[in-house]
Motif scaffolding. Sequence first.
Motif, PDB file in Angstrom:
ATOM      1  N   CYS A   1     -10.261  -6.847 -13.093  1.00 33.83           N
ATOM      2  CA  CYS A   1     -11.418  -7.741 -13.170  1.00 33.83           C
ATOM      3  C   CYS A   1     -10.975  -9.148 -13.586  1.00 33.83           C
ATOM      4  CB  CYS A   1     -12.431  -7.182 -14.153  1.00 33.83           C
ATOM      5  SG  CYS A   1     -13.921  -8.182 -14.304  1.00 33.83           S
ATOM      6  N   GLY A   2     -10.108  -9.236 -14.560  1.00 33.48           N
ATOM      7  CA  GLY A   2      -9.634 -10.541 -15.018  1.00 33.48           C
ATOM      8  C   GLY A   2      -8.866 -11.282 -13.944  1.00 33.48           C
TER       9      GLY A   2
ATOM     10  N   TRP B   1     -11.413  -5.211  -5.714  1.00 36.58           N
ATOM     11  CA  TRP B   1     -11.087  -3.961  -5.023  1.00 36.58           C
ATOM     12  C   TRP B   1      -9.578  -3.864  -4.807  1.00 36.58           C
ATOM     13  CZ3 TRP B   1      -8.961  -3.033  -0.152  1.00 36.58           C
ATOM     14  CH2 TRP B   1      -8.982  -1.695   0.240  1.00 36.58           C
ATOM     15  N   ARG B   2      -8.952  -4.971  -4.377  1.00 36.12           N
ATOM     16  CA  ARG B   2      -7.509  -4.979  -4.115  1.00 36.12           C
ATOM     17  C   ARG B   2      -6.712  -4.793  -5.402  1.00 36.12           C
ATOM     18  NH1 ARG B   2      -3.710  -9.041  -4.385  1.00 36.12           N
ATOM     19  NH2 ARG B   2      -1.912  -8.739  -3.054  1.00 36.12           N
TER      20      ARG B   2
ATOM     21  N   MET C   1      -9.734   2.804 -17.932  1.00 42.50           N
ATOM     22  CA  MET C   1     -10.567   1.649 -18.192  1.00 42.50           C
ATOM     23  C   MET C   1      -9.743   0.364 -18.215  1.00 42.50           C
ATOM     24  SD  MET C   1     -13.643   0.806 -18.851  1.00 42.50           S
ATOM     25  CE  MET C   1     -14.711  -0.278 -19.717  1.00 42.50           C
ATOM     26  N   LYS C   2      -8.520   0.423 -18.760  1.00 44.34           N
ATOM     27  CA  LYS C   2      -7.691  -0.773 -18.853  1.00 44.34           C
ATOM     28  C   LYS C   2      -7.317  -1.337 -17.486  1.00 44.34           C
ATOM     29  CE  LYS C   2      -3.765  -2.749 -21.174  1.00 44.34           C
ATOM     30  NZ  LYS C   2      -2.620  -2.557 -22.047  1.00 44.34           N
ATOM     31  N   PRO C   3      -6.963  -0.502 -16.496  1.00 44.72           N
ATOM     32  CA  PRO C   3      -6.673  -1.071 -15.171  1.00 44.72           C
ATOM     33  C   PRO C   3      -7.874  -1.816 -14.579  1.00 44.72           C
ATOM     34  CG  PRO C   3      -5.797   1.136 -15.276  1.00 44.72           C
ATOM     35  CD  PRO C   3      -6.604   0.920 -16.532  1.00 44.72           C
ATOM     36  N   ASN C   4      -9.091  -1.312 -14.831  1.00 43.43           N
ATOM     37  CA  ASN C   4     -10.277  -2.003 -14.320  1.00 43.43           C
ATOM     38  C   ASN C   4     -10.464  -3.360 -14.976  1.00 43.43           C
ATOM     39  OD1 ASN C   4     -10.991  -0.057 -12.478  1.00 43.43           O
ATOM     40  ND2 ASN C   4     -12.389   0.982 -13.850  1.00 43.43           N
ATOM     41  N   LEU C   5     -10.207  -3.459 -16.280  1.00 47.77           N
ATOM     42  CA  LEU C   5     -10.338  -4.740 -16.975  1.00 47.77           C
ATOM     43  C   LEU C   5      -9.277  -5.728 -16.496  1.00 47.77           C
ATOM     44  CD1 LEU C   5     -11.135  -3.620 -20.620  1.00 47.77           C
ATOM     45  CD2 LEU C   5     -12.675  -4.660 -18.964  1.00 47.77           C
ATOM     46  N   LYS C   6      -8.067  -5.245 -16.312  1.00 48.88           N
ATOM     47  CA  LYS C   6      -6.991  -6.099 -15.824  1.00 48.88           C
ATOM     48  C   LYS C   6      -7.316  -6.586 -14.414  1.00 48.88           C
ATOM     49  CE  LYS C   6      -2.031  -6.203 -15.057  1.00 48.88           C
ATOM     50  NZ  LYS C   6      -0.777  -5.457 -15.066  1.00 48.88           N
TER      51      LYS C   6
ATOM     52  N   LEU D   1     -18.350 -14.923  -5.161  1.00 48.82           N
ATOM     53  CA  LEU D   1     -18.732 -13.507  -5.136  1.00 48.82           C
ATOM     54  C   LEU D   1     -17.936 -12.713  -4.108  1.00 48.82           C
ATOM     55  CD1 LEU D   1     -22.606 -13.709  -5.498  1.00 48.82           C
ATOM     56  CD2 LEU D   1     -20.991 -12.715  -7.123  1.00 48.82           C
ATOM     57  N   VAL D   2     -17.774 -13.269  -2.917  1.00 44.77           N
ATOM     58  CA  VAL D   2     -17.051 -12.562  -1.858  1.00 44.77           C
ATOM     59  C   VAL D   2     -15.581 -12.386  -2.228  1.00 44.77           C
ATOM     60  CG1 VAL D   2     -16.248 -12.758   0.535  1.00 44.77           C
ATOM     61  CG2 VAL D   2     -18.634 -13.217  -0.029  1.00 44.77           C
ATOM     62  N   ILE D   3     -14.964 -13.452  -2.719  1.00 44.32           N
ATOM     63  CA  ILE D   3     -13.550 -13.363  -3.085  1.00 44.32           C
ATOM     64  C   ILE D   3     -13.369 -12.451  -4.292  1.00 44.32           C
ATOM     65  CG2 ILE D   3     -11.568 -14.681  -3.944  1.00 44.32           C
ATOM     66  CD1 ILE D   3     -12.490 -16.961  -2.143  1.00 44.32           C
ATOM     67  N   PHE D   4     -14.285 -12.532  -5.257  1.00 40.64           N
ATOM     68  CA  PHE D   4     -14.188 -11.660  -6.429  1.00 40.64           C
ATOM     69  C   PHE D   4     -14.263 -10.191  -6.021  1.00 40.64           C
ATOM     70  CE2 PHE D   4     -16.203  -9.115  -9.744  1.00 40.64           C
ATOM     71  CZ  PHE D   4     -15.273  -9.261 -10.757  1.00 40.64           C
TER      72      PHE D   4
END
Length: 82
Positions: A8-9, A60-61, A1-6, A52-55
């Motif tokens: 996302c930020g 994903w990257r 979960m932490k990698p996803n939050l990082k 939205l596109v860049i986010f």
Amino acid sequence: MKPNLKACGQAMVTAMVNAVLAVALMLLVEFAISGSFAVPEPYLWAGLLIWLVIFAGQFWRQRHLCKNCPSSRESSGSVRPN
């Protein structure tokens, strides 16, 4: 979960900076053409779409990079094999 939050930020910050720069460039060109700083509504929608596109791409990257980062799987003090 932490990698996803990082991820996302980091993706959110990158997307926001790029979207703000894109809208600023559009407004600069609009001022050069018309001579007024009026903010047309399509520019705001374009900025949102850019965000939205860049986010999506950056999320994903960054998620891919965070999952494959060797430092997240091993402690910083471990000895690397030769």
